[in-house]
Design a protein around this motif. Structure first.
Motif, short mmCIF file in Angstrom:
data_model
loop_
_atom_site.label_atom_id
_atom_site.label_comp_id
_atom_site.label_asym_id
_atom_site.label_seq_id
_atom_site.Cartn_x
_atom_site.Cartn_y
_atom_site.Cartn_z
N VAL A 60 -33.48 -64.31 13.45
CA VAL A 60 -32.78 -63.17 12.84
C VAL A 60 -33.45 -61.90 13.34
O VAL A 60 -34.65 -61.71 13.14
CB VAL A 60 -32.82 -63.25 11.30
N TRP A 61 -32.68 -61.05 14.01
CA TRP A 61 -33.26 -59.83 14.59
C TRP A 61 -32.75 -58.57 13.92
O TRP A 61 -33.19 -57.47 14.23
CB TRP A 61 -33.03 -59.79 16.11
N SER A 62 -31.80 -58.73 13.01
CA SER A 62 -31.27 -57.54 12.36
C SER A 62 -30.75 -57.87 10.97
O SER A 62 -30.17 -58.93 10.75
CB SER A 62 -30.15 -56.95 13.22
N LEU A 63 -30.97 -56.95 10.04
CA LEU A 63 -30.40 -57.05 8.69
C LEU A 63 -30.29 -55.62 8.19
O LEU A 63 -31.22 -54.84 8.36
CB LEU A 63 -31.32 -57.86 7.78
N ASP A 64 -29.14 -55.28 7.61
CA ASP A 64 -29.01 -53.91 7.11
C ASP A 64 -28.47 -53.88 5.69
O ASP A 64 -28.22 -54.92 5.08
CB ASP A 64 -28.16 -53.06 8.07
N ARG A 65 -28.28 -52.65 5.19
CA ARG A 65 -27.88 -52.46 3.79
C ARG A 65 -26.48 -53.00 3.50
O ARG A 65 -26.13 -53.22 2.35
CB ARG A 65 -27.90 -50.96 3.46
N THR A 66 -25.66 -53.21 4.55
CA THR A 66 -24.32 -53.78 4.32
C THR A 66 -24.39 -55.31 4.30
O THR A 66 -23.38 -55.98 4.22
CB THR A 66 -23.34 -53.34 5.42
N LEU A 67 -25.60 -55.85 4.39
CA LEU A 67 -25.84 -57.30 4.43
C LEU A 67 -25.20 -57.95 5.66
O LEU A 67 -24.69 -59.06 5.60
CB LEU A 67 -25.38 -57.99 3.14
N THR A 68 -25.23 -57.23 6.77
CA THR A 68 -24.83 -57.80 8.06
C THR A 68 -26.09 -58.34 8.72
O THR A 68 -27.10 -57.64 8.80
CB THR A 68 -24.17 -56.72 8.95
N VAL A 69 -25.99 -59.60 9.16
CA VAL A 69 -27.15 -60.29 9.71
C VAL A 69 -26.92 -60.53 11.20
O VAL A 69 -25.89 -61.08 11.58
CB VAL A 69 -27.35 -61.66 9.00
N GLY A 70 -27.86 -60.08 12.04
CA GLY A 70 -27.80 -60.38 13.47
C GLY A 70 -28.72 -61.55 13.77
O GLY A 70 -29.90 -61.52 13.40
N VAL A 71 -28.18 -62.60 14.39
CA VAL A 71 -28.98 -63.80 14.63
C VAL A 71 -28.73 -64.31 16.04
O VAL A 71 -27.62 -64.16 16.57
CB VAL A 71 -28.65 -64.88 13.56
N SER A 72 -29.75 -64.89 16.65
CA SER A 72 -29.63 -65.48 17.99
C SER A 72 -30.02 -66.94 17.94
O SER A 72 -31.05 -67.29 17.37
CB SER A 72 -30.57 -64.79 18.97
N ILE A 73 -29.16 -67.77 18.54
CA ILE A 73 -29.46 -69.21 18.61
C ILE A 73 -29.27 -69.64 20.06
O ILE A 73 -28.17 -69.47 20.61
CB ILE A 73 -28.52 -70.02 17.69
N ALA A 74 -30.31 -70.17 20.68
CA ALA A 74 -30.25 -70.66 22.06
C ALA A 74 -29.58 -69.64 22.99
O ALA A 74 -28.69 -69.98 23.77
CB ALA A 74 -29.53 -72.01 22.11
N GLY A 75 -29.99 -68.39 22.88
CA GLY A 75 -29.49 -67.38 23.81
C GLY A 75 -28.13 -66.80 23.47
O GLY A 75 -27.61 -65.94 24.19
N GLN A 76 -27.52 -67.23 22.36
CA GLN A 76 -26.23 -66.70 21.94
C GLN A 76 -26.42 -65.91 20.64
O GLN A 76 -26.99 -66.45 19.68
CB GLN A 76 -25.24 -67.84 21.67
N ALA A 77 -25.94 -64.68 20.62
CA ALA A 77 -26.10 -63.85 19.42
C ALA A 77 -24.81 -63.78 18.61
O ALA A 77 -23.72 -63.91 19.16
CB ALA A 77 -26.54 -62.44 19.82
N ARG A 78 -24.94 -63.64 17.32
CA ARG A 78 -23.80 -63.45 16.43
C ARG A 78 -24.17 -62.45 15.35
O ARG A 78 -25.33 -62.37 14.94
CB ARG A 78 -23.41 -64.77 15.74
N MET A 79 -23.18 -61.70 14.87
CA MET A 79 -23.34 -60.87 13.68
C MET A 79 -22.50 -61.52 12.59
O MET A 79 -21.33 -61.83 12.81
CB MET A 79 -22.82 -59.45 13.92
N LEU A 80 -23.07 -61.74 11.43
CA LEU A 80 -22.28 -62.30 10.34
C LEU A 80 -22.60 -61.57 9.06
O LEU A 80 -23.61 -60.88 8.96
CB LEU A 80 -22.50 -63.81 10.22
N THR A 81 -21.73 -61.73 8.08
CA THR A 81 -21.95 -60.99 6.83
C THR A 81 -22.32 -61.96 5.71
O THR A 81 -21.96 -63.14 5.74
CB THR A 81 -20.71 -60.19 6.41
N ALA A 82 -23.06 -61.43 4.74
CA ALA A 82 -23.49 -62.23 3.60
C ALA A 82 -23.15 -61.47 2.32
O ALA A 82 -23.07 -60.24 2.32
CB ALA A 82 -25.00 -62.45 3.67
#
Lengths: 464, 97
Positions: free
Chosen positions: A90-112
């Motif tokens: 996990v390389w990013s998290l902000d006040r809107t609860l958007t999470v930036g995550v990388s798995i095996a060289g692929q990144a995704r932004m998802l919300t919580a």
């Protein structure tokens, strides 16, 4: 699981797979909350239960029963229905609860809808002369090698510092057939005076008997030398350890003076932190349910302030119960009271340990040519001089000296820099503050960023 | 600096700067290098000093290496795989010399 299999949103995102994260994910998922747990290591367990699901150490006595208790937690999380993703950074998290995550060289932004940060602790900086030499390592690092890879120090090994982990590791190395030349104990005798008032609580805590047995076990086999300072000496690698006039030839020096919360993700997410003078570190400001100043974000485990692995799991459960109650008010969920009582019992002896193993100022606030920032090779002397010239805080210090701007993003120097500035300017660490941290809190490649899915309309949109 | 405790389990081969070493399944790049007795994994960009893995838990960034062509990977977080090519890294100033 790879990145493309992730949902675009989850009820609960748990970050970190140590005891707090595992307990939180298990508690929430069992109550029917869609939960994902991200952990950057190859397997769950965090640092305390490192390698718990694939451990190469066959003789269970080496690591001790405390360690193996972690397998029940890992099994509970696995059976709970939570998605557990290892190798996920996990390389990013902000006040809107958007999470930036990388798995095996692929990144995704998802919300919580809710986030529980369970990124635990890291070892307090131990800035002594020569601590950047190959052959010098943290005690926790050596313990990780033992737990996860079954590697035992060989050659001449010296340990220095203080704290429960140092004694535990010494015992584990001895049980594994290793040898320790000496333990250089950096505790101040004066600590006893401050610790004494908390002794009654400690005597009742689960740590008392275990701690005493460990000390006996180690002191029976290893020379323990009280020292006021430690230096690692060598040119390209460690040759000897020098402490208070003792010269000890060594191939490996293991350093430890306690652990502190790993604050990088929480601070970058905007969670308010405050200086804790007993634990000499910054810790998040939290309520009784471990909810932070950012709505929807909780911080559980040692990241909330150091209390140990068993307490971490209870904190994870309490934070998860609060999340479940907020997300699914009708869900059947245990009352947090049981977990609170267990937590209280675990936390009982902590004040005593904090005072007894309070690291001395000389080993937290170095001088002269001793490196404070390992990445940018900035010395304590440079930081002191710049503070005396008028630099008021760590962020301004970056502009002058680049300290905290290397790849570790201040993890290895942040507390040292804050304390040095506070000392030079005659103020408090709370007043000086900590580095301003921003995502990405772990480095990611441009290729990973480019792999973020994006629609044609988004690609053509005007950016703010 | 380190030795394997008893039964080391299944092994595989990775190369470090072109030289093959045996690693254990379950090793990370950093643990495999330490077990093989490699005493440093990079030099620093400021003074060119040698650095070796320090924390083994992903926070110190001392174990940066090139893994299969991608530079500055944290060796302690990358599990080894058969045939993996690991290269030690030079600090920027040295690399430019």
């Amino acid at each position: 699981m790879n990145a493309s299999e992730l949902a675009s949103s989850y009820d609960l995102v748990v970050i970190g797979g140590g005891p707090a994260g595992l307990a939180a994910a298990a508690t929430a998922a069992r109550a029917g909350v869609a939960t994902v747990l991200f952990d950057e290591n190859p397997g769950v367990g965090g640092q305390i239960y490192r390698g718990i699901t694939a451990n190469p150490v066959r003789n269970r006595a080496i690591l001790g029963e405390e360690y193996w208790a972690g397998s029940a937690l890992a099994a509970e999380a696995k059976a709970s229905g939570a998605s557990i993703v290892n190798g996920a950074t996990v390389w990013s998290l902000d006040r809107t609860l958007t999470v930036g995550v990388s798995i095996a060289g692929q990144a995704r932004m998802l919300t919580a809808k809710r986030v529980i940060i369970a990124t635990g602790s890291l070892e307090r900086p131990f800035p002594i002369p020569g601590w950047t030499l190959p052959g010098v390592m943290t005690a926790g690092g050596a313990q990780t090698l033992l737990k996860a890879q079954g590697l035992v120090p060989t050659g001449r090994t010296v340990m220095a510092g203080n704290g429960p982990l140092l004694w535990l590791l010494a015992a584990q190395i001895l049980r594994a057939g290793g040898r320790i030349e000496a333990i250089l104990d950096t505790s101040s005798r004066l600590n006893w005076l401050r610790a004494a008032m908390f002794l009654p609580d400690f005597l009742l805590s689960p740590y008392f008997k275990k701690g005493l047995a460990l000390l006996r076990e180690v002191k029976a086999k290893v020379d323990v030398i009280p020292v006021g300072n430690v230096a690692a000496v060598g040119t390209d690698k460690l040759k000897e350890v020098v402490a208070d006039g003792h010269h000890i030839p060594a191939d490996l020096l293991l350093l430890h003076q306690g652990v502190v919360p790993n604050v990088n993700l929480a601070i970058a997410a905007g969670v308010a932190h405050r200086w804790n003078d007993r634990q000499l570190c910054f810790a998040p400001v939290l309520d009784a349910d471990f909810q932070s100043s950012v709505p929807g974000i909780a911080v559980a485990g040692d990241g909330a302030g150091i209390a140990g692995g068993t307490a971490a799991a209870e904190r994870g459960r309490i934070a998860a119960i609060a999340a479940v109650r907020a997300l699914k008010p009708d869900a059947k969920i245990a009352d947090p009271q049981t977990a609170r009582q267990r937590l209280q019992r675990e936390e009982m002896g902590r004040a005593f340990l904090d005072e007894l193993y309070r690291p001395v100022a000389a080993l937290r606030q170095p001088e002269g040519d001793t490196i404070a920032c390992r990445c940018e090779e900035v010395t304590a002397g440079q930081i002191r001089e710049t503070a005396r010239m008028g630099c008021e805080g760590p962020n301004q210090m970056k502009a002058f000296l680049r300290c905290g701007m290397g790849p570790c993003q201040g993890r290895m120097c942040g507390l040292t820099v804050t304390e040095l500035i506070a000392e030079e300017r005659g103020t408090t660490p709370d007043e000086v503050g900590y580095y301003r941290l921003r995502p990405p809190v772990k480095p990611i490649t441009l290729g990973e960023l480019a792999s973020l899915p994006i629609s044609e309309a988004e690609r053509k949109a005007v950016e703010r | 600096m380190f030795k394997r405790l008893g039964d080391t389990g299944a092994t595989l081969t990775v190369t470090i700067d072109g030289k093959p070493i045996r690693a254990r399944i379950g090793d990370t790049v950093a643990s495999a290098m330490l077990a093989a007795g490699i005493d440093h994994c990079r030099t620093t960009p400021v003074t060119g000093a040698a650095r070796a893995p320090y924390c083994l838990m992903g926070v110190c960034f001392e174990c940066l290496v090139t893994v299969d062509g991608v530079g500055s990977r944290q060796g302690c977080l990358v599990p080894v795989a058969e045939g993996m090519k690991v290269e030690t890294q030079l600090g920027k100033r040295e690399a430019g010399r």
